[in-house]
Design an enzyme around this catalytic site. Structure first.
Site, PDB file in Angstrom:
ATOM      1  CB  SER A 120     -24.314  -1.519  41.733  1.00 15.64           C
ATOM      2  OG  SER A 120     -23.492  -1.952  42.785  1.00 15.64           O
ATOM      3  CE1 TYR A 144     -25.347  -6.925  40.355  1.00 15.84           C
ATOM      4  CE2 TYR A 144     -23.922  -5.351  41.461  1.00 15.84           C
ATOM      5  CZ  TYR A 144     -25.184  -5.799  41.134  1.00 15.84           C
ATOM      6  OH  TYR A 144     -26.283  -5.125  41.596  1.00 15.84           O
ATOM      7  CE  LYS A 148     -26.934  -4.060  38.399  1.00 17.07           C
ATOM      8  NZ  LYS A 148     -28.381  -3.926  38.095  1.00 17.07           N
TER       9      LYS A 148
END
Lengths: 318, 318
Positions: A120, A144, A148
Site C-alpha cells: 500500500s 497498517y 504492510k
C-alpha cells in the site's frame, strides 16, 4: 493452473476472481476469506471456497495443500481497523502473512509459487520530497502501513531464499471504490465522487488542497494480473514497488467530476472538516515517479477524468 | 535509575555495562543474555543477571517486571548465524524483540521506557548510490538485515503508539572488534587489523577495493549512551537512523595500519579470496551522509588511523 486468492471476498478480491474466471488456462480456484467467497459466475473449473482466518493454526497449510502455482495474497485488516484494534491488525496483517509464507516453506518438494502481495501507499510516511522515487525510504506512520512494510520485507527474504517467487505491489489509493464505504481512513476520496455520481450527498472531511495518488479498481486488477505473469528477475532483491497512478488534489478531483458530469454532482459535496482525518492527511504521499513499475510494464489511468469514466463504465453501466 | 541491557554478555554489551557501572545515577542493572552476564566490577548498585532467551514465554515480562527506565536492546543472533539458521534468526531477532515490546505494552500503568535498539548497516541492500543519505530505502539482502528492519518498524509503531520511547541506531561495521572472531560475516574487516597488531596472521577473503563504513567499539558505546539521553522529538516518526562512521576500502584500512604500526603487521595479512564472501561483499553500503545523526550530536572517529589508535588504547594498553 491452480490459483489461490486470499481476501477473495473483498472489493478487489471479487473483481480479481471475476477476471480470473474468464481465463481458460485456470483449472482451479481456491478462494479464502473470513466469510466464504461466492464462486464466480461462468467459471468452468473447480472452486474451493474457504471461510477461514490465515492467522489461525492450520489454515495456511490447508490453503496451500493443493500447491497452487499462483497466490494472490490480498487478505488484510484495513487501515482504520488496524489502527483501532492493535492486536487484530498485527495478528491478521503480520502473523497471517507470515503463516502463509511458512506454510509455503513447509510444503517442501520444490514448491515455489508466484506470490503477488498487495502492499500500500501507506508504506510511506512524511516528510516527503515533492516527488517520491523508487529509492525513497518506507517509514509508515500507521500500524497498517507498518504491517504492510514488514510483510514486504518477509516477502523479499522468502523470495531470496527461494521459498517463493514474490512481488509486492504498492497500490495507490483505489478510487473510485464502488459499494458501501469500508473502514479505510481514505474512504472519502472515493465517497466524494461515487455518491454525487449516484445523486447522493457526500462529506468531504479534509481540505481541497490535499493531494493523493490514485488508480481505479480496474487498474488495480490490471496490476495484479500483470504481476502474476511477468519475469521478476529485473526486480533483483527489491521485490516491492510503487504502482503507477494519477496525482490529484481534492480540488482537481472535483474539477474532473465537474468536467465529466457537470455541476449537479459537485453541489452534493458537503465540506465538513474532521480534525483527526485532516491531521492524518495533512502530509500524505501525493506524487510518485514509479519508474520501476513503468519499466516492468505496469499501467494505470493518466488523468482523474479517466478514473471517473472508468467508474461510470464499470459500475454505472456506462 | 534502573537499566535493562539485553545481549549484555556480548562484546558491545560488556563494554556498555562496564561504562554504565561508573554512572552514579544508576542504582540497578538487569543484565540479560542466553548465558548469565558477569556483574561489572566496581558497581555499587544492584545487579540482576538473567540467563534467558527473550523469545521464550515469560522471559520478556520478567525482564521488564521492575520497570527499568532505560532499556538497551542489543540481544541478537548475528548475521552469519541468522543466515545459516533461518528459524533461530527469526525466533530470536524478530519474535524476541516483539516479545520485549509486548511485555512493555502489557506492563501498563503508564510504563514507557526509553528503548535503545541496535540496528545495523545490514538494513541496506544494493544497488547503492555513491553516497547513501537518510532518505534512502532500507532493502536488506540478508535474513539478519530483514529482521533488524522489521524490528525498526515495530519500534517506530510502538513509539508512535506511546508504548515506548524508542530509537534505533544503525551501527556501522564495528571495527576493530576485540577478542575471538564471532559468526558475523563481516568479521574479516577486524581480523585483518587485530590479528596482525597482535603479531598473528590474518586472512583477507575479499578484494582490496571493498569499501565499508566503520566505527570503533568505543564510538558504538558512545552512540548507545547518547541515544539513551537525548530528546527524541526531532526524530519525528522516523525512529531509526544511520550512525556516523569512517568510509574506508580494505586498501585504505591496510594503508592506515601501515601508517600507525609500520610494515611488519601488514605482511601478516594473507590474501585468500573466498567466493561466497566476495559475492556477499561485492556491493555493500560503504559511504553514508548521516546528517540526522550528526544533527542529534552522535559522533564517531573521522579516520581509519583514529580507529586503529582507539583499538591500541582500549585493547592493547596503549
Amino acid at each position: 493452473m491452480h490459483i489461490l486468492v486470499t481476501g477473495a471476498a473483498g472489493m478487489i478480491g471479487r473483481k480479481l476472481v471475476d477476471r480470473l474466471a474468464g481465463d481458460r488456462t485456470i483449472s482451479a480456484l481456491t478462494l479464502l476469506d473470513i466469510v466464504a467467497p461466492a464462486p464466480p459466475a461462468g467459471f468452468a473449473g473447480t472452486v474451493t471456497p474457504m471461510a477461514a482466518d490465515l492467522s489461525a493454526p492450520g489454515t495456511a497449510a490447508r490453503a496451500v495443500a493443493a500447491r497452487p502455482e499462483v497466490i494472490f495474497h490480498l487478505a488484510a485488516v484495513v487501515s482504520g481497523e488496524a489502527e483501532a484494534d492493535f492486536d487484530k491488525g498485527y495478528r491478521v496483517n503480520l502473523d497471517g502473512t507470515r503463516a502463509l509464507f511458512e506454510a509455503i516453506r513447509n510444503a517442501g518438494r520444490g514448491y515455489r509459487p508466484r506470490l503477488v502481495f498487495t502492499s500500500s501507499i501507506a508504506a510511506y510516511g512524511a516528510p516527503f520530497p515533492e516527488t517520491i522515487d523508487d529509492d525513497f525510504v518506507t517509514t509508515p506512520h500507521t500500524s497498517y502501513g507498518t504491517q504492510k512494510v514488514i510483510d514486504e520485507l518477509l516477502l523479499a527474504d522468502y523470495s531470496r531464499r527461494g521459498i517463493l517467487d514474490g512481488i509486492g505491489i504498492r497500490l495507490p489509493n483505489i478510487c473510485i471504490r464502488p459499494g458501501a464505504p469500508n473502514k479505510a481512513a481514505s474512504g472519502f476520496f472515493s465517497n466524494i465522487m461515487r455518491e454525487p455520481l449516484a445523486g447522493q450527498e457526500a462529506v468531504l472531511p479534509v481540505g481541497d488542497e490535499v493531494r493523493m495518488w490514485h488508480a481505479s479498481p480496474r487498474a488495480a486488477i490490471g496490476f495484479l494480473i500483470h504481476a502474476a505473469a511477468i519475469d521478476l528477475a529485473p526486480l533483483g532483491g527489491r521485490r516491492s514497488l510503487m504502482m503507477p497512478g494519477v496525482s490529484a488534489t481534492v480540488a482537481e478531483q472535483i474539477a474532473a467530476l465537474r468536467q465529466v458530469a457537470g455541476e449537479a454532482p459537485v453541489r452534493l459535496i458537503r465540506r465538513q472538516p474532521d480534525p483527526a482525518l485532516s491531521k492524518m492527511f495533512a502530509t500524505i504521499p501525493g506524487r510518485f515517479d514509479p519508474r520501476r513499475a513503468a519499466a516492468l510494464g505496469f499501467q494505470a489511468e493518466t488523468s482523474f477524468e479517466a478514473i471517473i469514466r472508468t467508474h461510470i463504465e464499470d459500475e454505472l453501466g456506462g
